[in-house]
Design a protein around this motif. Structure first.
Motif, short mmCIF file in Angstrom:
data_model
loop_
_atom_site.label_atom_id
_atom_site.label_comp_id
_atom_site.label_asym_id
_atom_site.label_seq_id
_atom_site.Cartn_x
_atom_site.Cartn_y
_atom_site.Cartn_z
N UNK B 33 -4.65 2.89 -0.17
CA UNK B 33 -4.83 2.68 1.25
C UNK B 33 -3.58 1.99 1.76
N UNK B 34 -2.89 2.69 2.64
CA UNK B 34 -1.71 2.12 3.26
C UNK B 34 -2.10 1.76 4.69
N UNK B 35 -2.06 0.47 5.02
CA UNK B 35 -2.49 0.05 6.35
C UNK B 35 -1.29 -0.12 7.25
N UNK B 36 -1.50 0.26 8.51
CA UNK B 36 -0.46 0.13 9.52
C UNK B 36 -0.96 -0.87 10.53
N UNK B 37 -0.25 -2.02 10.61
CA UNK B 37 -0.70 -3.02 11.58
C UNK B 37 0.45 -3.31 12.54
N UNK B 210 -8.29 -5.33 6.85
CA UNK B 210 -7.03 -4.77 6.38
C UNK B 210 -6.60 -5.44 5.07
N UNK B 211 -6.63 -6.78 5.07
CA UNK B 211 -6.15 -7.47 3.87
C UNK B 211 -7.11 -7.31 2.69
N UNK B 212 -8.38 -7.01 3.01
CA UNK B 212 -9.33 -6.77 1.93
C UNK B 212 -9.15 -5.39 1.33
N UNK B 213 -8.76 -4.42 2.17
CA UNK B 213 -8.75 -3.02 1.74
C UNK B 213 -7.40 -2.52 1.25
N UNK B 214 -6.33 -2.97 1.92
CA UNK B 214 -5.06 -2.26 1.76
C UNK B 214 -4.37 -2.55 0.44
N UNK B 215 -3.72 -1.50 -0.11
CA UNK B 215 -2.83 -1.69 -1.25
C UNK B 215 -1.43 -2.04 -0.77
N UNK B 228 7.26 -4.05 5.17
CA UNK B 228 6.40 -3.17 4.41
C UNK B 228 6.27 -3.73 3.01
N UNK B 229 5.03 -3.83 2.51
CA UNK B 229 4.88 -4.36 1.17
C UNK B 229 3.44 -4.64 0.82
N UNK B 230 3.22 -5.34 -0.33
CA UNK B 230 1.87 -5.69 -0.74
C UNK B 230 1.31 -6.73 0.22
N UNK B 231 -0.02 -6.82 0.33
CA UNK B 231 -0.62 -7.77 1.26
C UNK B 231 -0.06 -9.18 1.14
N UNK B 232 0.14 -9.66 -0.10
CA UNK B 232 0.62 -11.04 -0.24
C UNK B 232 2.05 -11.19 0.25
N UNK B 233 2.87 -10.12 0.07
CA UNK B 233 4.24 -10.16 0.59
C UNK B 233 4.23 -10.22 2.11
N UNK B 234 3.36 -9.40 2.72
CA UNK B 234 3.30 -9.35 4.18
C UNK B 234 2.85 -10.69 4.74
N UNK B 235 1.88 -11.29 4.04
CA UNK B 235 1.34 -12.56 4.51
C UNK B 235 2.42 -13.62 4.56
N UNK B 236 3.38 -13.50 3.64
CA UNK B 236 4.42 -14.52 3.54
C UNK B 236 5.63 -14.23 4.44
N UNK B 237 5.67 -13.04 5.01
CA UNK B 237 6.86 -12.61 5.73
C UNK B 237 7.02 -13.31 7.08
N UNK B 238 8.17 -13.90 7.28
CA UNK B 238 8.41 -14.67 8.49
C UNK B 238 8.48 -13.78 9.73
#
Lengths: 306, 254, 315
Positions: B33-37, B210-215, B228-238
């Protein structure tokens, strides 16, 4: 066919095109602004001609009949809007087509009941009888030139109203985005009535002008209506500029075709058959041109900003 | 990484000088699952339109299953296995729920230039349609006119239609929009189950989901992919945080 | 949509009445003429219903399809060919070919453009028939005999002709009913209600709509053959755009919910017309406003009347 004759045909074509434009302009504005198909627009042209004939007979003057007929056309137009059309604005196109079809049946029969089925004649006004020498050996009727001039003047006026006035700006805005207008708090009902009355008067005016050169008879508007539809489809629905270009095009194709086709047919058929076949094929020509244009540009030549 | 099922290469689209898709490249691989936010107006739906074929891009290419589909219309892409749901529910309101789904089954089972046999009595179509409805728990509502379903049920019906197409890729445009908390939870469970069978490109505003589902997650802002990246990378992205500032908060890591 | 006993009850009742009519005192020449007219228009209206109700294509040029069929009869008659088994397939094929040619262009457009372009193609056919000097031009062409059936003059018999018309009408109704319920009809209806949805599951509406247009044209052509034989006269007036308007009105008057609406609408239209025409020469003065009132107040058509009167809301 020689040059002189061709020039006459071209002038006739332009004059026919101008009349068509006056009818098509109302039709395209009403459609553009209100998203309303009015099949009864053709009978409004017919009514203009009948009113002209009626008032000319009473007053004995074309010049008195003209304003009276225009007023009559306006009154009848507004009455129709109030009684019938107004209740159809929020209905689908199918319902509009059918209800206005009913108006046609009624009014065509109405003029038959009142004036009989025989064509009425309206004399050409004294001031405009005779002809104008256009070139050596070519005398063109003054009245037809007057139609051309009056039509072009009306087209100019229409251009000014639509392009240069506030009401015209609203009309243009409405043609590309009608819901926006009511969102902006414009009194859409009044605007509709205005456009409608104006369209009815334009059609009536065309009828008055046509009365002295065409026979005034029931159903005379039907053929004009369909040609006016062809015009607005070719021109792009809602576009006044497109209607102008397309009206002249259709007028020229129809008239020159009518002039040329019988001659062409005479190569294959005897004269009387050639005349009939040629005229009918000329009438088809317009629709062939339309089909060709739509095959390339399904939205017409000048699609109104959408 | 596996061979991508969907690949966007330098997609561009502008409306009257405004770039709504600005050099977008991304991939979806089978089984993910690739999520687009992205904030409102970032160009997510416009992008979905270009992938599904309702809008033509100005430049760039859409590659689906190794084939350039950039110039193919919506219907052709659908037959190749690209199913989409719409941001505003799109069903046939006069059809029953079952007939809506059967229509999708019919599209890939045999010719539809069949003129005499009543389609409503074709068991092969109805059985498959019913199975798709059952998967979303709509089987008991099968006979109702689609117009009579609740909003959440209509969203589920749209998903059932997409499943009945047996697609290779699901394009889901805000499947949770307008659904209640309970329905949303159910839909998330359903999507999780679907993940094993379909690649999914998901546009969604519900960050929890989104964060529960997406790869993988791609973040769109003003038509560009800013991260663009894994959920944890996105969460950390400034950059992502600043794009979202004042819009929606990203859920904190659990 | 599709076959249900409820929607079939009305057509079956109408068919039964038509079958019984000659034995219930309606056996004068003008009765047969009127009944034949009703059946021809019912066939035409049902085929138009396939377009308007089934595919959402509002054609204002359907009379041209009848005209093409009728003129094939004329052309063949002039050439001395009067065998039904030769003329009928030719007429149907000609109407279908005309529908294919014009439909291929018309169906590229939609909405108002479609209404107007079908109207224009109708006019084109109208003028084309006017140009046929060989076949009377504007004045039309009188057929001195009906078609022959396997070399016999059977169709000259009133009863045989009446029941032939009825059989064709029943066939038309059954065909369109089946079409609408078939896979093909399902795609048409889906594209009518939600074109994007139809595309999104993989159906390009164009070929389906074109096929429907051709089928409707073919049935219209068949109705034209019957019309020519019923009146034993063919004129360009059959193709006039007002005829197309009449047909469209029959479809809407009856209601769009199924072919039974068009069937009912056609007979209601023809009967009211006949009745009013007996009252006054200027019957259109009443008929016109009647049409307008129907559009205003009879939104679901005659077939929704029971619901309307019963107080239930229905489209």
């Amino acid at each position: 066919m020689n040059t002189t004759l061709l020039l006459v045909q071209a002038l006739n074509g332009l004059q026919f095109g101008i009349l068509l434009f006056l009818i098509a302009a109302g039709l395209t504005l009403v459609f553009g602004v209100m998203d309303f198909i009015n099949l009864a627009h053709g009978v409004q042209y017919m009514l203009g001609a009948y009113l002209a004939a009626y008032f000319a007979a009473i007053t004995g003057s074309f010049w008195l009949a003209l304003p009276l007929a225009l007023l009559g056309a306006l009154v009848i137009g507004l009455l129709l809007e109030f009684l019938v059309f107004r209740h159809l604005y929020d209905r689908d196109h199918l319902s509009q087509v059918l209800a206005t079809f009913g108006v046609i049946l009624f009014l065509n029969q109405g003029v038959k009941a009142v004036f009989g089925t025989a064509p009425l004649q309206v004399p050409v006004p004294d001031l405009l009888t005779g002809g104008v020498r256009v070139m050596d050996g070519l005398l063109y009727p003054t009245y037809r030139i007057a139609i051309l001039a009056a039509g072009l003047a009306t087209a100019g006026l229409l251009w000014f109203l639509v392009e240069r006035t506030k009401a015209g700006m609203l009309v243009r805005a409405g043609a590309s985005n009608a819901p926006m207008l009511s969102a902006l708090g414009v009194d859409v009902k009044r605007l509709f009535m205005l456009v409608f009355g104006f369209g009815a008067m334009l059609a009536g005016f065309a009828g008055v002008m046509a009365a002295p050169i065409l026979s005034v008879e029931p159903g005379m508007g039907d053929n004009f209506l369909i040609l006016a539809f062809v015009v607005i489809v070719i021109g792009g629905i809602g576009s006044v500029r497109g209607a102008f270009v397309a009206a002249l095009l259709v007028g020229l194709v129809e008239t020159i075709g009518r002039g040329l086709m019988p001659d062409v047919m005479r190569l294959f058929l005897d004269p009387s058959a050639a005349r009939q076949t040629g005229a009918a094929l000329a009438s088809m020509l317009v629709y062939i041109v339309m089909a060709a244009i739509l095959a390339v540009r399904p939205a017409g030549l000048f699609p109104a900003g959408r | 990484m596996a061979e991508p099922l969907l690949e966007l290469r330098g997609l561009r689209k502008s409306f009257g000088g405004l770039a709504v898709t600005d050099d977008v490249s991304l991939t979806v691989v089978p089984g993910e699952i690739h999520a687009l936010i992205g904030p409102n107006g970032a160009g997510k739906t416009t992008l979905i339109h270009q992938i599904s074929g309702t809008l033509a891009p100005d430049a760039g290419a859409v590659i689906f299953a190794g084939r350039d589909v950039t110039r193919l219309p919506l219907a052709k892409r659908a037959r190749l296995g690209l199913a989409r749901s719409f941001q505003i529910t799109s069903i046939v309101p006069s059809f029953s729920a079952l007939e809506n789904v059967a229509l999708a089954v019919q599209a890939r089972r045999g010719s539809s230039f069949r003129f005499f046999r009543p389609a409503g009595r074709e068991a092969a179509l109805n059985d498959e349609a019913m199975a798709a409805l059952a998967e979303l728990g709509l089987d008991r509502r099968a006979g109702l006119p689609a117009a009579a379903l609740s909003h959440g049920e209509k969203r589920q019906l749209e998903l059932a239609i997409a499943l009945a197409m047996r697609p290779r890729l699901l394009l889901l445009d805000e499947p949770l929009a307008g659904t209640g908390a309970e329905e949303a939870e159910r839909l998330v469970r359903i999507l999780t189950a679907l993940k094993a069978r379909y690649a999914i490109l998901l546009v969604e505003h519900d960050m929890q989901a989104v964060f529960a589902l997406a790869d993988r997650i791609s973040v769109l802002a003003q038509g560009r992919v800013i991260a663009s990246g894994r959920p944890d990378e996105i969460r950390a992205d400034a950059a992502v945080r600043s794009a979202y500032l004042g819009d929606e908060d990203l859920p904190e890591a659990a | 949509m599709g076959f249900t006993w409820r929607s079939a009850a009305l057509p079956l009742a109408i068919f039964a009445l038509l079958a019984a009519a000659p034995f219930l005192g309606f056996s004068q020449g003008w009765h047969f003429t009127m009944l034949a007219r009703g059946m021809v228009y019912a066939m035409a209206a049902i085929s138009l219903m396939l377009l308007v109700g089934g595919a959402g294509l509002v054609s204002l040029g359907h009379a041209a399809m009848l005209g093409v069929g009728a003129y094939v009869v004329v052309v063949m008659d002039h050439a001395g060919v009067v065998e039904a088994w030769k003329v009928v397939p030719l007429a149907v094929a000609a109407a279908a070919a005309f529908a294919l040619l014009t439909g291929a262009i018309a169906i590229r457009t939609s909405g108002v453009h479609f209404i107007m372009i079908t109207l224009a193609f109708g006019q084109m056919a109208f003028f084309a028939t006017s140009s046929l000097a060989l076949y009377g031009g504007d004045d039309g062409y009188t057929l001195y005999n009906r078609l022959e059936l396997f070399g016999t003059r059977a169709l000259e018999g009133r009863m045989v002709f009446h029941f032939t018309c009825l059989a064709l009408l029943v066939l038309t109704w059954a065909l369109v009913t089946a079409l609408l319920a078939s896979r093909f009809g399902r795609v048409l209806r889906a594209a009518r209600d939600n074109e994007t949805r139809a595309r999104a599951v993989g159906f390009e509406p164009y070929p389906y709509r074109l096929a429907a247009y051709v089928i409707a044209g073919a049935i219209g052509g068949l109705a034209g053959v019957v019309l020519a034989n019923a009146t034993e006269f063919v004129a360009p007036a059959y193709l006039a755009w007002q005829r197309s308007g009449d047909l469209l009105f029959m479809v809407i008057l009856g209601g769009l919910a199924g072919p039974h609406g068009a069937l009912l609408g056609a007979f209601a239209y023809v009967l009211v017309e006949e009745w009013l025409a007996k009252l006054t020469e200027h019957w259109r003065l009443i008929f016109g406003p009647l049409l307008i009132l129907c559009v205003f107040f009879l939104r679901g058509g005659l077939i929704s009347l029971p619901q309307l009167l019963g107080g239930r809301r229905d489209g």
